[in-house]
Write an enzyme that holds these catalytic residues in place. Structure first.
Site, PDB file in Angstrom:
ATOM      1  N   LEU A  33      21.803  36.076  43.720  1.00 50.75           N
ATOM      2  CA  LEU A  33      22.157  34.726  44.187  1.00 50.75           C
ATOM      3  C   LEU A  33      22.640  33.833  43.050  1.00 50.75           C
ATOM      4  CD1 LEU A  33      19.298  34.137  46.815  1.00 50.75           C
ATOM      5  CD2 LEU A  33      21.576  35.100  47.196  1.00 50.75           C
ATOM      6  N   SER A 125      40.561  44.875  39.833  1.00 49.45           N
ATOM      7  CA  SER A 125      41.433  43.714  40.018  1.00 49.45           C
ATOM      8  C   SER A 125      42.830  44.014  39.496  1.00 49.45           C
ATOM      9  CB  SER A 125      40.825  42.548  39.227  1.00 49.45           C
ATOM     10  OG  SER A 125      41.742  41.480  39.143  1.00 49.45           O
ATOM     11  N   THR A 127      44.282  42.180  37.790  1.00 51.80           N
ATOM     12  CA  THR A 127      44.301  41.603  36.440  1.00 51.80           C
ATOM     13  C   THR A 127      44.476  42.704  35.387  1.00 51.80           C
ATOM     14  OG1 THR A 127      43.176  40.006  35.020  1.00 51.80           O
ATOM     15  CG2 THR A 127      41.782  41.609  36.060  1.00 51.80           C
ATOM     16  N   TYR A 150      36.825  38.502  31.096  1.00 53.60           N
ATOM     17  CA  TYR A 150      36.604  38.946  32.479  1.00 53.60           C
ATOM     18  C   TYR A 150      37.505  40.135  32.809  1.00 53.60           C
ATOM     19  CZ  TYR A 150      37.322  39.413  37.456  1.00 53.60           C
ATOM     20  OH  TYR A 150      37.476  39.959  38.718  1.00 53.60           O
ATOM     21  N   LYS A 154      36.813  44.440  33.718  1.00 53.23           N
ATOM     22  CA  LYS A 154      37.316  45.303  34.802  1.00 53.23           C
ATOM     23  C   LYS A 154      37.948  46.568  34.226  1.00 53.23           C
ATOM     24  CE  LYS A 154      35.900  42.825  38.146  1.00 53.23           C
ATOM     25  NZ  LYS A 154      34.717  43.286  38.882  1.00 53.23           N
ATOM     26  N   PHE A 180      44.412  42.440  44.805  1.00 57.22           N
ATOM     27  CA  PHE A 180      45.342  41.403  44.384  1.00 57.22           C
ATOM     28  C   PHE A 180      44.646  40.055  44.650  1.00 57.22           C
ATOM     29  CE2 PHE A 180      49.043  43.462  42.575  1.00 57.22           C
ATOM     30  CZ  PHE A 180      48.546  44.750  42.605  1.00 57.22           C
TER      31      PHE A 180
HETATM   32  P1  NAD Z   1      31.304  36.305  44.326  1.00 55.02           P
HETATM   33  O1  NAD Z   1      30.870  35.618  43.089  1.00 55.02           O
HETATM   34  O2  NAD Z   1      31.456  35.506  45.569  1.00 55.02           O
HETATM   35  O3  NAD Z   1      30.328  37.527  44.643  1.00 55.02           O
HETATM   36  C1  NAD Z   1      29.674  38.247  43.634  1.00 55.02           C
HETATM   37  C2  NAD Z   1      28.184  38.277  43.978  1.00 55.02           C
HETATM   38  O4  NAD Z   1      27.505  39.041  43.001  1.00 55.02           O
HETATM   39  C3  NAD Z   1      27.551  36.890  44.004  1.00 55.02           C
HETATM   40  O5  NAD Z   1      26.875  36.712  45.236  1.00 55.02           O
HETATM   41  C4  NAD Z   1      26.573  36.913  42.815  1.00 55.02           C
HETATM   42  O6  NAD Z   1      25.421  36.146  43.094  1.00 55.02           O
HETATM   43  C5  NAD Z   1      26.284  38.383  42.665  1.00 55.02           C
HETATM   44  N1  NAD Z   1      25.937  38.846  41.318  1.00 55.02           N
HETATM   45  C6  NAD Z   1      26.624  38.601  40.166  1.00 55.02           C
HETATM   46  N2  NAD Z   1      25.994  39.230  39.148  1.00 55.02           N
HETATM   47  C7  NAD Z   1      24.917  39.860  39.659  1.00 55.02           C
HETATM   48  C8  NAD Z   1      23.896  40.677  39.100  1.00 55.02           C
HETATM   49  N3  NAD Z   1      23.833  40.964  37.796  1.00 55.02           N
HETATM   50  N4  NAD Z   1      22.930  41.171  39.924  1.00 55.02           N
HETATM   51  C9  NAD Z   1      22.964  40.890  41.251  1.00 55.02           C
HETATM   52  N5  NAD Z   1      23.900  40.128  41.821  1.00 55.02           N
HETATM   53  C10 NAD Z   1      24.869  39.628  41.040  1.00 55.02           C
HETATM   54  O7  NAD Z   1      32.673  37.066  43.981  1.00 55.02           O
HETATM   55  P2  NAD Z   1      33.742  37.737  44.939  1.00 55.02           P
HETATM   56  O8  NAD Z   1      34.959  36.891  44.927  1.00 55.02           O
HETATM   57  O9  NAD Z   1      33.127  38.135  46.209  1.00 55.02           O
HETATM   58  O10 NAD Z   1      34.088  39.017  44.075  1.00 55.02           O
HETATM   59  C11 NAD Z   1      33.438  40.250  44.285  1.00 55.02           C
HETATM   60  C12 NAD Z   1      33.930  41.257  43.271  1.00 55.02           C
HETATM   61  O11 NAD Z   1      35.344  41.383  43.402  1.00 55.02           O
HETATM   62  C13 NAD Z   1      33.680  40.874  41.815  1.00 55.02           C
HETATM   63  O12 NAD Z   1      33.376  42.056  41.110  1.00 55.02           O
HETATM   64  C14 NAD Z   1      34.997  40.313  41.363  1.00 55.02           C
HETATM   65  O13 NAD Z   1      35.177  40.447  39.990  1.00 55.02           O
HETATM   66  C15 NAD Z   1      35.953  41.195  42.129  1.00 55.02           C
HETATM   67  N6  NAD Z   1      37.274  40.590  42.345  1.00 55.02           N
HETATM   68  C16 NAD Z   1      37.362  39.357  42.930  1.00 55.02           C
HETATM   69  C17 NAD Z   1      38.596  38.770  43.117  1.00 55.02           C
HETATM   70  C18 NAD Z   1      38.707  37.394  43.704  1.00 55.02           C
HETATM   71  O14 NAD Z   1      39.762  36.766  43.533  1.00 55.02           O
HETATM   72  N7  NAD Z   1      37.707  36.881  44.408  1.00 55.02           N
HETATM   73  C19 NAD Z   1      39.765  39.460  42.736  1.00 55.02           C
HETATM   74  C20 NAD Z   1      39.648  40.733  42.168  1.00 55.02           C
HETATM   75  C21 NAD Z   1      38.383  41.284  41.971  1.00 55.02           C
HETATM   76  C1  WQD Z   2      47.156  31.655  42.017  1.00 59.38           C
HETATM   77  C2  WQD Z   2      48.416  30.857  41.669  1.00 59.38           C
HETATM   78  C3  WQD Z   2      48.202  29.488  39.704  1.00 59.38           C
HETATM   79  C4  WQD Z   2      45.234  26.712  41.263  1.00 59.38           C
HETATM   80  C5  WQD Z   2      42.756  34.899  39.478  1.00 59.38           C
HETATM   81  C6  WQD Z   2      42.229  35.786  38.410  1.00 59.38           C
HETATM   82  C7  WQD Z   2      42.439  37.216  38.770  1.00 59.38           C
HETATM   83  C8  WQD Z   2      41.875  37.531  40.149  1.00 59.38           C
HETATM   84  C9  WQD Z   2      42.325  36.545  41.167  1.00 59.38           C
HETATM   85  C10 WQD Z   2      39.667  38.423  39.923  1.00 59.38           C
HETATM   86  C11 WQD Z   2      48.716  30.840  40.175  1.00 59.38           C
HETATM   87  C12 WQD Z   2      48.420  28.635  40.941  1.00 59.38           C
HETATM   88  C13 WQD Z   2      46.144  27.758  41.132  1.00 59.38           C
HETATM   89  C14 WQD Z   2      45.727  25.375  41.314  1.00 59.38           C
HETATM   90  C15 WQD Z   2      47.972  26.239  41.125  1.00 59.38           C
HETATM   91  N1  WQD Z   2      40.456  37.475  40.178  1.00 59.38           N
HETATM   92  N2  WQD Z   2      47.475  27.523  41.064  1.00 59.38           N
HETATM   93  N3  WQD Z   2      47.078  25.200  41.261  1.00 59.38           N
HETATM   94  O1  WQD Z   2      45.387  33.220  38.664  1.00 59.38           O
HETATM   95  O2  WQD Z   2      46.429  34.830  40.312  1.00 59.38           O
HETATM   96  O3  WQD Z   2      44.133  35.173  39.639  1.00 59.38           O
HETATM   97  O4  WQD Z   2      42.098  35.216  40.709  1.00 59.38           O
HETATM   98  O5  WQD Z   2      39.877  39.504  39.493  1.00 59.38           O
HETATM   99  O6  WQD Z   2      41.819  37.988  37.794  1.00 59.38           O
HETATM  100  O7  WQD Z   2      42.902  35.498  37.205  1.00 59.38           O
HETATM  101  O8  WQD Z   2      44.663  33.261  41.103  1.00 59.38           O
HETATM  102  O9  WQD Z   2      44.155  31.529  42.761  1.00 59.38           O
HETATM  103  O10 WQD Z   2      43.780  31.007  40.310  1.00 59.38           O
HETATM  104  O11 WQD Z   2      46.101  31.207  41.166  1.00 59.38           O
HETATM  105  O12 WQD Z   2      49.166  26.008  41.079  1.00 59.38           O
HETATM  106  O13 WQD Z   2      44.980  24.414  41.405  1.00 59.38           O
HETATM  107  O14 WQD Z   2      48.197  29.493  42.034  1.00 59.38           O
HETATM  108  O15 WQD Z   2      48.893  28.947  38.629  1.00 59.38           O
HETATM  109  O16 WQD Z   2      50.106  30.887  40.024  1.00 59.38           O
HETATM  110  P1  WQD Z   2      45.248  34.084  39.831  1.00 59.38           P
HETATM  111  P2  WQD Z   2      44.577  31.713  41.361  1.00 59.38           P
END
Ligand code: NAD
Ligand code: WQD
Length: 340
Positions: A33, A125, A127, A150, A154, A180
């Site tokens: 949490l 990701s 990323t 970060y 990954k 994505f």
């Molecule tokens: P989120 O923060 O909503 O969910 C992650 C959950 O993991 C949270 O509920 C947090 O409390 C829990 N958590 C973190 N560290 C923990 C630990 N050590 N032990 C137990 N629980 C832990 O994030 P999300 O957006 O749902 O992302 C989920 C996964 O997807 C992450 O690994 C994130 O890096 C990856 N990801 C997310 C995005 C995005 O844009 N949301 C994009 C690419 C990859």
């Molecule tokens: C999207 C676009 C911003 C906010 C991030 C992480 C990436 C992945 C996904 C986990 C960009 C623009 C944003 C704002 C804006 N996460 N923007 N005004 O940067 O593609 O990716 O989340 O793995 O690793 O880097 O996503 O939603 O932040 O931005 O103009 O207030 O929106 O510049 O072009 P991003 P984002």
């Protein structure tokens, strides 16, 4: 079949729990949490009619992770979402990010071997690709050096899985899904993304601005080499993304994997610019969203979208939902959260 969902009260995890339950899987969630609320369990139950088992602890604690596996002996597969994910914060708190994200994965892999749990789906990701030289990106596109700690977690986690799988061909199977940009919420408006503080991501910032929590959206840059000058991303609906996890689990459980470490792009294959997304939001919701164009955000890439053909063919999965319905779901969720 019992599936362990780490980070299952988080944004993507909670949607995946619901999709697993819809397919008849029994779910146990582990979450500390640190970035989610316990009430998410109530809302999962409201949607699916089933309350998942829940254990609250930190997966970077080796002994606690081991004790968990001793208690739950019927797990067939793990979906590992739990991680810290804020790109900017990872720069100032790099050690915390490396410890949390790498050690949690290693503790789980250790438990998989010891307790004979062969399968894991891991949240990677896009990323890892940085700014690719050629678009769209396929799984063959070379990874680039990470732009943030970060992003590096990954890439390193992928390498850890690849190396561990190489030496455990008989008993360990991993699939990394390279997401994505996940956006949107469940169609019921009961679960969605709830960022702490000021959102970094585009869609939560838009919906919070529309809800009156923020004055104005800043669009970061309009001088990119794109048709309208704003940056391009591949925005994937979170329920579509959740379903990709169920498909990946099915693939492993039915032994359809072609190697014991695989990785797939999970996107829509379509790129939208920030301006296109903002305009679509205004059109879909009818909200008069205030926005202005400001300087580029440091570290942002110009454009990226996925080539999904390999993943679509191998997994038998394809993103279904339109950008419009996805934005409508994000707005429905925001309104519900804010009592509008
Ligand atoms: P989120 O923060 O909503 O969910 C992650 C959950 O993991 C949270 O509920 C947090 O409390 C829990 N958590 C973190 N560290 C923990 C630990 N050590 N032990 C137990 N629980 C832990 O994030 P999300 O957006 O749902 O992302 C989920 C996964 O997807 C992450 O690994 C994130 O890096 C990856 N990801 C997310 C995005 C995005 O844009 N949301 C994009 C690419 C990859
Ligand atoms: C999207 C676009 C911003 C906010 C991030 C992480 C990436 C992945 C996904 C986990 C960009 C623009 C944003 C704002 C804006 N996460 N923007 N005004 O940067 O593609 O990716 O989340 O793995 O690793 O880097 O996503 O939603 O932040 O931005 O103009 O207030 O929106 O510049 O072009 P991003 P984002």
């Amino acid at each position: 079949m019992q599936i362990l969902v780490t980070g299952g009260t988080g944004y993507i995890g909670s949607h995946t729990v619901v999709e697993l339950q819809n397919k008849g899987y029994e779910v146990v969630i582990v979450d500390n949490l640190s970035n989610s609320q316990i009430e998410v369990l109530d809302n999962i139950e409201k949607i699916s009619g089933i309350r998942p088992a829940f254990e609250q602890f930190d997966l970077s604690e080796r002994d606690l992770t081991d004790a968990f596996f001793q208690k739950y002996s019927g797990i067939s597969a793990i979906i590992h979402f739990a991680a810290f994910k804020a790109v900017g914060e990872s720069v100032s708190k790099s050690l915390e990010y490396y410890r949390n994200n790498l050690v949690s994965l290693m503790n789980l892999l250790e438990g998989m071997k010891k307790y004979k749990i062969p399968n894991m789906v891991f949240s990677s990701s896009c990323t890892v690709y940085g700014q690719p030289d050629v678009l769209p990106v396929t799984e063959e596109t070379p990874r680039k050096e990470a732009e943030s700690p970060y992003g590096n977690t990954k890439a390193i986690c992928e390498d850890i899985m690849r190396d561990y799988c190489k030496s455990h061909e008989e008993d360990i199977n991993c699939i990394a899904l390279r997401y994505f940009n996940p956006i949107g919420a469940h169609e019921t408006g009961l679960i969605g993304e709830l960022p702490v503080g000021v959102p970094n991501n585009l869609v939560p910032f838009i919906t919070q601005t529309a809800a009156g929590l923020r004055d104005e959206l800043s669009i970061f840059g309009e001088d990119y080499d794109t048709p309208d000058g704003t940056a391009i991303r591949d925005y994937i609906n979170v329920v579509d993304l959740a379903q990709a996890h169920v498909v990946a689990i099915d693939r492993m459980l039915t032994k359809k994997s072609k190697a014991n470490y695989e990785y797939f792009n999970v996107g829509t294959g379509e790129g939208y610019s920030v301006m296109q997304l903002v305009k679509a939001f205004i059109e879909v919701t009818g909200v008069d969203l205030k926005y202005k164009v400001v300087e580029r955000r440091a570290g942002d890439i110009e454009k990226i979208w996925a080539d999904t053909s390999f993943g679509n063919a191998e997994l038998g999965w394809k993103a279904q939902k339109s950008l419009e319905e996805t934005l409508a779901s994000a707005w429905k969720w925001e309104k519900k959260v804010r009592g509008l």
